[in-house]
Motif scaffolding. Structure first.
Motif, PDB file in Angstrom:
ATOM      1  N   THR A  81       0.862  -1.187   0.000  1.00 59.04           N
ATOM      2  CA  THR A  81       0.000   0.000   0.000  1.00 59.04           C
ATOM      3  C   THR A  81       0.893   1.230   0.000  1.00 59.04           C
ATOM      4  OG1 THR A  81      -1.697  -1.143   1.310  1.00 59.04           O
ATOM      5  CG2 THR A  81      -1.811   1.254   1.251  1.00 59.04           C
ATOM      6  N   ASN A  82       0.510   2.225  -0.810  1.00 60.96           N
ATOM      7  CA  ASN A  82       1.298   3.458  -0.834  1.00 60.96           C
ATOM      8  C   ASN A  82       0.401   4.625  -1.239  1.00 60.96           C
ATOM      9  OD1 ASN A  82       3.535   5.058  -0.503  1.00 60.96           O
ATOM     10  ND2 ASN A  82       4.551   4.427  -2.401  1.00 60.96           N
ATOM     11  N   VAL A  83      -0.585   4.915  -0.405  1.00 59.02           N
ATOM     12  CA  VAL A  83      -1.526   6.001  -0.672  1.00 59.02           C
ATOM     13  C   VAL A  83      -0.800   7.335  -0.508  1.00 59.02           C
ATOM     14  CG1 VAL A  83      -3.688   7.098   0.012  1.00 59.02           C
ATOM     15  CG2 VAL A  83      -3.454   4.607   0.151  1.00 59.02           C
ATOM     16  N   GLY A  84      -0.755   8.097  -1.557  1.00 56.63           N
ATOM     17  CA  GLY A  84      -0.043   9.377  -1.526  1.00 56.63           C
ATOM     18  C   GLY A  84       1.384   9.273  -2.041  1.00 56.63           C
ATOM     19  N   GLY A  85       1.885   8.044  -2.228  1.00 60.53           N
ATOM     20  CA  GLY A  85       3.211   7.840  -2.814  1.00 60.53           C
ATOM     21  C   GLY A  85       4.373   8.325  -1.969  1.00 60.53           C
ATOM     22  N   ALA A  86       4.188   8.403  -0.638  1.00 56.62           N
ATOM     23  CA  ALA A  86       5.233   8.965   0.222  1.00 56.62           C
ATOM     24  C   ALA A  86       6.325   7.956   0.593  1.00 56.62           C
ATOM     25  CB  ALA A  86       4.607   9.537   1.498  1.00 56.62           C
ATOM     26  N   TYR A  87       6.041   6.650   0.454  1.00 54.80           N
ATOM     27  CA  TYR A  87       7.084   5.657   0.721  1.00 54.80           C
ATOM     28  C   TYR A  87       7.863   5.416  -0.561  1.00 54.80           C
ATOM     29  CZ  TYR A  87       9.618   1.418   1.695  1.00 54.80           C
ATOM     30  OH  TYR A  87      10.634   0.493   1.829  1.00 54.80           O
ATOM     31  N   LYS A  88       9.211   5.429  -0.433  1.00 54.19           N
ATOM     32  CA  LYS A  88      10.092   5.279  -1.592  1.00 54.19           C
ATOM     33  C   LYS A  88      10.785   3.913  -1.536  1.00 54.19           C
ATOM     34  CE  LYS A  88       8.942   9.533  -2.287  1.00 54.19           C
ATOM     35  NZ  LYS A  88       7.840   9.841  -3.230  1.00 54.19           N
ATOM     36  N   PRO A  89      10.300   2.929  -2.287  1.00 53.02           N
ATOM     37  CA  PRO A  89      10.860   1.569  -2.205  1.00 53.02           C
ATOM     38  C   PRO A  89      12.298   1.462  -2.694  1.00 53.02           C
ATOM     39  CG  PRO A  89       9.279   1.746  -4.007  1.00 53.02           C
ATOM     40  CD  PRO A  89       9.172   3.015  -3.224  1.00 53.02           C
TER      41      PRO A  89
END
Length: 201
Positions: free
Chosen positions: A95-103
């Protein structure tokens, strides 16, 4: 919202009345009209200021309502003997709502100011000899959370922790390897090791 509409209506009525007074005033009653319009213009300015303040507050509330931030990512493969200070990259994003986590870097980058909750689940596999592996949750360069996976030679070991932290837009949160004495193993896949969080307010 209803109050804002009422104030806007009152502003419109006052503006119309001032305009009519200015258009119909005569020399004999110029002073009275002048006093009347001056008072009304002062009231109008105050009402316009109230409208602007309420409009700003409504915009801020709308922005807050529309800003959703949530992420969940897991370690996809086992991590054997990672060096101390290594940033753990949770490469499988669920899950990455808002795209704030950078894999690509393992970093969560706060998009807005607010209060966030961050969770960490970590697991270690059985092994022939005891190992020590510590994980730190980092807020920028400050340690704000901690998990230890120690002395589990004969069994699986899973531990978890959660923190609540105030972040400013642009702050980072990530997980790094702490102490490994003399070595350690971090289990991957099947939700054994998971990093997640979301914006509370």
């Amino acid at each position: 919202m209803q109050m804002l509409l009422e104030v806007k209506t009152e502003v419109a009525l006052l503006t119309k009345e001032i305009k009519e007074l200015k258009e119909t005033k005569q020399d004999g009653i110029r002073t009275n009209y002048s006093i009347s319009t001056t008072n009304m213009e002062k009231t109008l300015l105050e009402l316009k200021s109230d409208v602007a303040a309420q409009a700003t507050e409504i915009d801020e509330l709308k922005q807050s309502d529309h800003q959703s931030v949530a992420f969940m990512a897991q370690l996809s493969k086992i991590l054997v003997n990672p060096p101390q200070h290594t940033v753990v990259i949770f490469d499988s994003v669920l899950t990455n709502v808002g795209g704030a986590y950078k894999p690509s870097s393992g970093m969560f980058l706060a998009p807005v100011n607010g209060t966030y909750t961050i969770h960490l689940v970590a697991s270690s596999t059985p092994k022939t000899t005891s190992e020590y592996l510590h994980l730190y949750i980092m807020h920028n360069m400050l340690k704000v959370g901690y998990i230890f996976l120690d002395q589990n030679s004969d069994r699986w070991l899973m531990r978890s922790t959660a923190i609540v932290v105030q972040l400013r837009a642009g702050n980072t949160v990530f997980v790094k390897i702490g102490n490994t004495n003399p070595k350690g193993t971090l289990a991957g896949s099947d939700f054994h090791t998971v990093f997640s969080g979301f914006l509370i307010k």
